[in-house]
Design an enzyme around this catalytic site. Structure first.
Site, PDB file in Angstrom:
ATOM      1  N   LYS A  31       0.827  -1.212   0.000  1.00  0.00           N
ATOM      2  CA  LYS A  31       0.000   0.000   0.000  1.00  0.00           C
ATOM      3  C   LYS A  31       0.857   1.257   0.000  1.00  0.00           C
ATOM      4  O   LYS A  31       0.480   2.267  -0.595  1.00  0.00           O
ATOM      5  CB  LYS A  31      -0.930   0.022   1.221  1.00  0.00           C
ATOM      6  CG  LYS A  31      -2.116  -0.925   1.125  1.00  0.00           C
ATOM      7  CD  LYS A  31      -3.134  -0.626   2.217  1.00  0.00           C
ATOM      8  CE  LYS A  31      -4.328  -1.570   2.155  1.00  0.00           C
ATOM      9  NZ  LYS A  31      -5.221  -1.424   3.312  1.00  0.00           N
ATOM     10  N   LYS A  47      -6.491  -9.105  -8.786  1.00  0.00           N
ATOM     11  CA  LYS A  47      -7.657  -9.395  -7.956  1.00  0.00           C
ATOM     12  C   LYS A  47      -8.821  -8.463  -8.301  1.00  0.00           C
ATOM     13  O   LYS A  47      -8.590  -7.281  -8.588  1.00  0.00           O
ATOM     14  CB  LYS A  47      -7.255  -9.180  -6.488  1.00  0.00           C
ATOM     15  CG  LYS A  47      -7.904 -10.142  -5.518  1.00  0.00           C
ATOM     16  CD  LYS A  47      -7.264  -9.981  -4.147  1.00  0.00           C
ATOM     17  CE  LYS A  47      -8.351  -9.949  -3.083  1.00  0.00           C
ATOM     18  NZ  LYS A  47      -7.851  -9.953  -1.735  1.00  0.00           N
ATOM     19  N   LYS A  82     -12.451  -3.132  -5.548  1.00  0.00           N
ATOM     20  CA  LYS A  82     -13.371  -1.998  -5.542  1.00  0.00           C
ATOM     21  C   LYS A  82     -12.681  -0.731  -6.018  1.00  0.00           C
ATOM     22  O   LYS A  82     -13.336   0.235  -6.383  1.00  0.00           O
ATOM     23  CB  LYS A  82     -14.002  -1.795  -4.169  1.00  0.00           C
ATOM     24  CG  LYS A  82     -13.096  -1.980  -2.983  1.00  0.00           C
ATOM     25  CD  LYS A  82     -13.939  -2.085  -1.705  1.00  0.00           C
ATOM     26  CE  LYS A  82     -13.209  -2.832  -0.613  1.00  0.00           C
ATOM     27  NZ  LYS A  82     -14.096  -3.340   0.425  1.00  0.00           N
TER      28      LYS A  82
END
Ligand code: TRP
Length: 337
Positions: A116, A200, A203
């Site tokens: 991240k 993956k 969202k």
């Protein structure tokens, strides 16, 4: 109840909007069966949502949407505890104590933080760095024993074990915290993007065509599957021939998951078929499974006050379970009062 009387399941999901098929198949659906065996706590982790930039105007709605998705999918608020993390102060309180137990070296090994943060480590919030400690507090505040998570969260559950173990050792309180065990749904259950079988389903993908949202209607679902990336070959005979065909593998995995059969059984039914034909059958199946969930989500979200009431009730139950654990922690570390 086949779980021992001390078994307790805890899991959670972040309220970041755009709930999709991957969230349902990869997480929520696995939580349903556990309700038959264990006492379960399913949390909407709204404090974790603050670790990266977030929009305060949409957080409350996103929290209600996740709660609605839990319930619409079959998490039963009469049997399981459903609440949002920030309503139960025990999470923040225990997280502080555990921050003082966890070692910087342990957190430096967390791969999700590295992913991240990327090259921007210095600019990330302290909260993002300490995220796994808050997650450990979520679990340990209830002395949870089982934690159903995706593969990507396994390292965090292992960290929670290490923290529990060190707390027990440091304070000379053997067995104070049970060592929580991850329940990992197989890597076969990783749902990938419809545009790129190696990423993956997410969202945050800018393309809405990459995912099936839980609230998509039948037309949107059919159109997204029609446009889903595939290779030019028909469906193979044997599962091992899906190697190196990530998009084909993903679509067949989705079919297998919804029809609750192994991938090979799906291939036995469709081998030699073109993907254009298979995609039609897949859309029909997915629409039949998701449309009742979407309808129930819409019904629940039409009455936000009722969702808030359910979350309040869940939070009360959660507080009652965490209170004796926090009282014990306070005594063990030497706090007065
Ligand atoms: N970090 C988890 C995720 O992103 C969410 C989470 C927070 C969680 N606290 C938890 C999962 C405790 C299991 C147990 O998926």
């Amino acid at each position: 109840m086949s779980g021992s009387h001390n078994s307790l399941v805890f899991s959670g999901m972040q309220p970041t909007g755009n709930l999709h098929l991957g969230n349902y198949l990869g997480a929520i659906r696995n939580w349903l069966k556990l309700q038959d065996q264990y006492r379960c706590i399913y949390c909407v982790v709204d404090m974790h949502a603050l670790t990266v930039d977030h929009d305060p105007k949409s957080l409350a709605q996103a929290t209600r949407e996740v709660a609605a998705a839990y319930m619409a999918s079959g998490v039963d608020p009469k049997r399981s505890i459903i609440f949002n993390q920030s309503q139960v102060a025990a999470h923040a309180e225990l997280a502080w104590v555990l921050n003082c137990v966890a070692r910087i070296g342990w957190l430096n090994r967390m791969t999700q933080f590295k992913d991240k943060a990327g090259k921007n480590r210095e600019a990330m919030s302290v909260g993002l760095y300490a995220y796994p400690v808050l997650m450990a507090a979520d679990i340990l505040a209830y002395r949870a024993t089982h934690v159903p998570v995706g593969d990507d969260q396994k390292q965090h559950v292992e960290l929670a074990r290490d923290i529990a173990q060190k707390f027990n050792n440091d304070f000379g309180v053997a067995d104070f915290f049970p060592l929580p065990e991850p329940i990992i749904q197989g890597p076969g259950m990783r749902i990938m993007s419809l545009r790129d079988g190696t990423a993956k389903m997410s969202k945050s993908d800018p393309s809405d065509y990459s995912r099936i949202n839980l609230t998509d209607d039948a037309d949107a679902i059919a159109q997204k599957f029609r446009k889903a990336k595939t290779d030019p070959h028909p469906l193979p005979e044997a599962e091992k021939e899906l190697e190196g065909r990530p998009e084909a593998d993903n679509l067949i995995s989705i079919y297998a998951a919804f029809s609750e059969q192994p991938k090979q059984a799906v291939l036995d039914g469709f081998r030699g078929a073109q993907f254009s034909a298979f995609k039609g059958a897949l859309s029909e199946l997915v629409v039949s499974k998701l449309s009742p969930i979407a309808a129930e989500m819409r019904r629940l979200l039409a009455d936000p006050a009722e969702i808030d009431r359910l979350l309040h009730k869940g939070a009360e139950e959660a507080r009652a379970l965490a209170a004796p654990v926090i009282a014990d922690v306070r005594r063990v570390v030497g706090f007065v009062g």
